[in-house]
Motif scaffolding. Structure first.
Motif, PDB file in Angstrom:
ATOM      1  N   LYS A  50      12.723  12.370 -15.599  1.00  0.00           N
ATOM      2  CA  LYS A  50      11.579  11.468 -15.577  1.00  0.00           C
ATOM      3  C   LYS A  50      12.017  10.034 -15.890  1.00  0.00           C
ATOM      4  CE  LYS A  50       8.035  14.852 -16.614  1.00  0.00           C
ATOM      5  NZ  LYS A  50       7.011  15.355 -17.530  1.00  0.00           N
ATOM      6  N   LEU A  51      12.870   9.901 -16.901  1.00  0.00           N
ATOM      7  CA  LEU A  51      13.365   8.575 -17.279  1.00  0.00           C
ATOM      8  C   LEU A  51      14.112   7.928 -16.122  1.00  0.00           C
ATOM      9  CD1 LEU A  51      14.639   8.684 -20.971  1.00  0.00           C
ATOM     10  CD2 LEU A  51      12.917   7.171 -19.960  1.00  0.00           C
ATOM     11  N   MET A  52      14.950   8.740 -15.450  1.00  0.00           N
ATOM     12  CA  MET A  52      15.735   8.214 -14.344  1.00  0.00           C
ATOM     13  C   MET A  52      14.821   7.680 -13.244  1.00  0.00           C
ATOM     14  SD  MET A  52      19.080  10.631 -14.246  1.00  0.00           S
ATOM     15  CE  MET A  52      18.578  11.452 -12.770  1.00  0.00           C
ATOM     16  N   VAL A  53      13.824   8.476 -12.890  1.00  0.00           N
ATOM     17  CA  VAL A  53      12.927   8.081 -11.809  1.00  0.00           C
ATOM     18  C   VAL A  53      12.098   6.871 -12.226  1.00  0.00           C
ATOM     19  CG1 VAL A  53      10.950   8.800 -10.425  1.00  0.00           C
ATOM     20  CG2 VAL A  53      12.842  10.390 -10.818  1.00  0.00           C
ATOM     21  N   PHE A  54      11.555   6.915 -13.448  1.00  0.00           N
ATOM     22  CA  PHE A  54      10.722   5.797 -13.895  1.00  0.00           C
ATOM     23  C   PHE A  54      11.548   4.518 -14.041  1.00  0.00           C
ATOM     24  CE2 PHE A  54       7.665   9.114 -15.052  1.00  0.00           C
ATOM     25  CZ  PHE A  54       6.501   8.526 -14.597  1.00  0.00           C
ATOM     26  N   GLY A  55      12.798   4.690 -14.537  1.00  0.00           N
ATOM     27  CA  GLY A  55      13.684   3.533 -14.679  1.00  0.00           C
ATOM     28  C   GLY A  55      13.978   2.905 -13.337  1.00  0.00           C
TER      29      GLY A  55
ATOM     30  N   VAL B  27       0.845  -1.198   0.000  1.00  0.00           N
ATOM     31  CA  VAL B  27       0.000   0.000   0.000  1.00  0.00           C
ATOM     32  C   VAL B  27       0.880   1.248   0.000  1.00  0.00           C
ATOM     33  CG1 VAL B  27      -1.616   1.364   1.383  1.00  0.00           C
ATOM     34  CG2 VAL B  27      -2.005  -1.087   1.074  1.00  0.00           C
ATOM     35  N   TRP B  28       1.909   1.216   0.855  1.00  0.00           N
ATOM     36  CA  TRP B  28       2.807   2.363   0.952  1.00  0.00           C
ATOM     37  C   TRP B  28       3.520   2.604  -0.379  1.00  0.00           C
ATOM     38  CZ3 TRP B  28       8.170   2.229   0.344  1.00  0.00           C
ATOM     39  CH2 TRP B  28       8.817   3.431   0.594  1.00  0.00           C
ATOM     40  N   ALA B  29       4.031   1.502  -0.963  1.00  0.00           N
ATOM     41  CA  ALA B  29       4.794   1.625  -2.203  1.00  0.00           C
ATOM     42  C   ALA B  29       3.907   2.153  -3.327  1.00  0.00           C
ATOM     43  CB  ALA B  29       5.394   0.272  -2.594  1.00  0.00           C
ATOM     44  N   VAL B  30       2.700   1.569  -3.429  1.00  0.00           N
ATOM     45  CA  VAL B  30       1.788   1.997  -4.496  1.00  0.00           C
ATOM     46  C   VAL B  30       1.389   3.453  -4.283  1.00  0.00           C
ATOM     47  CG1 VAL B  30      -0.540   1.665  -5.428  1.00  0.00           C
ATOM     48  CG2 VAL B  30       0.945  -0.314  -5.044  1.00  0.00           C
ATOM     49  N   GLY B  31       1.059   3.785  -3.016  1.00  0.00           N
ATOM     50  CA  GLY B  31       0.647   5.156  -2.707  1.00  0.00           C
ATOM     51  C   GLY B  31       1.750   6.152  -2.987  1.00  0.00           C
ATOM     52  N   THR B  32       2.946   5.844  -2.479  1.00  0.00           N
ATOM     53  CA  THR B  32       4.074   6.754  -2.665  1.00  0.00           C
ATOM     54  C   THR B  32       4.427   6.894  -4.135  1.00  0.00           C
ATOM     55  OG1 THR B  32       4.900   5.961  -0.560  1.00  0.00           O
ATOM     56  CG2 THR B  32       6.399   7.267  -1.888  1.00  0.00           C
ATOM     57  N   ALA B  33       4.485   5.745  -4.807  1.00  0.00           N
ATOM     58  CA  ALA B  33       4.851   5.747  -6.222  1.00  0.00           C
ATOM     59  C   ALA B  33       3.809   6.514  -7.027  1.00  0.00           C
ATOM     60  CB  ALA B  33       4.980   4.319  -6.731  1.00  0.00           C
TER      61      ALA B  33
ATOM     62  N   THR C 286      10.425  -2.184  -8.760  1.00  0.00           N
ATOM     63  CA  THR C 286       9.212  -2.980  -8.894  1.00  0.00           C
ATOM     64  C   THR C 286       9.551  -4.410  -9.282  1.00  0.00           C
ATOM     65  OG1 THR C 286       8.116  -0.970  -9.670  1.00  0.00           O
ATOM     66  CG2 THR C 286       6.921  -3.037  -9.939  1.00  0.00           C
ATOM     67  N   LEU C 287      10.486  -4.556 -10.222  1.00  0.00           N
ATOM     68  CA  LEU C 287      10.886  -5.902 -10.641  1.00  0.00           C
ATOM     69  C   LEU C 287      11.442  -6.697  -9.468  1.00  0.00           C
ATOM     70  CD1 LEU C 287      12.570  -5.669 -14.155  1.00  0.00           C
ATOM     71  CD2 LEU C 287      10.390  -6.701 -13.514  1.00  0.00           C
ATOM     72  N   LEU C 288      12.334  -6.062  -8.703  1.00  0.00           N
ATOM     73  CA  LEU C 288      12.911  -6.728  -7.526  1.00  0.00           C
ATOM     74  C   LEU C 288      11.811  -7.122  -6.549  1.00  0.00           C
ATOM     75  CD1 LEU C 288      16.101  -4.633  -6.672  1.00  0.00           C
ATOM     76  CD2 LEU C 288      15.977  -6.976  -7.522  1.00  0.00           C
ATOM     77  N   PHE C 289      10.932  -6.184  -6.322  1.00  0.00           N
ATOM     78  CA  PHE C 289       9.843  -6.363  -5.385  1.00  0.00           C
ATOM     79  C   PHE C 289       8.976  -7.564  -5.800  1.00  0.00           C
ATOM     80  CE2 PHE C 289       5.820  -5.044  -3.395  1.00  0.00           C
ATOM     81  CZ  PHE C 289       6.291  -4.770  -2.133  1.00  0.00           C
ATOM     82  N   VAL C 290       8.639  -7.598  -7.073  1.00  0.00           N
ATOM     83  CA  VAL C 290       7.792  -8.674  -7.589  1.00  0.00           C
ATOM     84  C   VAL C 290       8.506 -10.014  -7.457  1.00  0.00           C
ATOM     85  CG1 VAL C 290       6.833  -9.650  -9.702  1.00  0.00           C
ATOM     86  CG2 VAL C 290       6.381  -7.278  -9.133  1.00  0.00           C
ATOM     87  N   SER C 291       9.809 -10.022  -7.757  1.00  0.00           N
ATOM     88  CA  SER C 291      10.541 -11.290  -7.689  1.00  0.00           C
ATOM     89  C   SER C 291      10.603 -11.799  -6.245  1.00  0.00           C
ATOM     90  CB  SER C 291      11.947 -11.126  -8.265  1.00  0.00           C
ATOM     91  OG  SER C 291      12.841 -10.690  -7.278  1.00  0.00           O
ATOM     92  N   ILE C 292      10.786 -10.876  -5.289  1.00  0.00           N
ATOM     93  CA  ILE C 292      10.795 -11.279  -3.878  1.00  0.00           C
ATOM     94  C   ILE C 292       9.421 -11.803  -3.485  1.00  0.00           C
ATOM     95  CG2 ILE C 292      10.953 -10.410  -1.517  1.00  0.00           C
ATOM     96  CD1 ILE C 292      13.054  -8.395  -2.582  1.00  0.00           C
ATOM     97  N   LEU C 293       8.400 -11.118  -3.953  1.00  0.00           N
ATOM     98  CA  LEU C 293       7.027 -11.501  -3.628  1.00  0.00           C
ATOM     99  C   LEU C 293       6.732 -12.896  -4.166  1.00  0.00           C
ATOM    100  CD1 LEU C 293       4.624 -10.090  -2.237  1.00  0.00           C
ATOM    101  CD2 LEU C 293       3.757  -9.557  -4.513  1.00  0.00           C
ATOM    102  N   VAL C 294       7.142 -13.145  -5.409  1.00  0.00           N
ATOM    103  CA  VAL C 294       6.911 -14.453  -6.024  1.00  0.00           C
ATOM    104  C   VAL C 294       7.631 -15.541  -5.235  1.00  0.00           C
ATOM    105  CG1 VAL C 294       7.474 -15.864  -8.041  1.00  0.00           C
ATOM    106  CG2 VAL C 294       6.434 -13.617  -8.347  1.00  0.00           C
TER     107      VAL C 294
END
Ligand SMILES: [Zn+2]
Length: 147
Positions: free
Chosen positions: A112-117, A89-95, A123-131
């Motif tokens: 913008k590219l730097m921040v989005f990158g 929730v925090w990550a989604v809200g903050t992001a 997000t990728l790391l987060f998803v991989s940990i979650l999986v």
């Protein structure tokens, strides 16, 4: 074996006596000797204690694990699940807030590219940990069912 036997009684006989592996004659010999030898009685007592300790550990180990793991597993699963929920929730809200600020802000394309990158990588790391966590949770459950 704190005290030594004055008769130099064969300590292997004590182990054999404990295990019930002696012939009747030897067993009789040990019993009689134990009755009047304090040193061997002590040594035999130590053997019994030692044996009981190993037996207890051996027998109780799976039980202990089983009983300990339930509340511990439940509590940590709950707190961890809640932790993940808060974090998501925090990550989604903050992001979301940050992205909205950035998208509507005056920053240039490179920023913008730097921040989005960076966000994409996180997000990728987060998803991989979650999986991984979900997979571990599944195997844990499977193991619990198997027991
Ligand atoms: Zn003795």
């Amino acid at each position: 074996m704190t005290a030594t036997c004055p008769d130099r009684f064969d300590q292997a006989l004590l182990t054999g006596y404990l295990d019930g592996e002696l012939t009747q004659a030897d067993e009789q010999r040990v019993r009689i000797h134990l009755e009047d030898c304090a040193a061997c009685r002590g040594a035999y007592g130590e053997l019994v204690t030692l044996r009981e300790a190993t037996m207890t550990t051996r027998l109780d180990e799976p039980n202990d694990l089983q009983w300990d793991e339930r509340p511990r597993g439940l509590f940590s699963a709950l707190s961890r699940g809640f932790g993940w929920l808060v974090l998501i929730v925090w990550a989604v809200g903050t992001a979301g807030y940050g992205l909205w600020q950035l998208a509507t802000g005056p920053e240039n394309m490179a920023e913008k590219l730097m921040v989005f990158g960076g966000l994409f990588g996180v997000t990728l790391l987060f998803v991989s940990i979650l999986v991984d966590r979900l997979r571990t949770a599944r195997t844990d459950r499977y193991r619990e069912v198997q027991r």
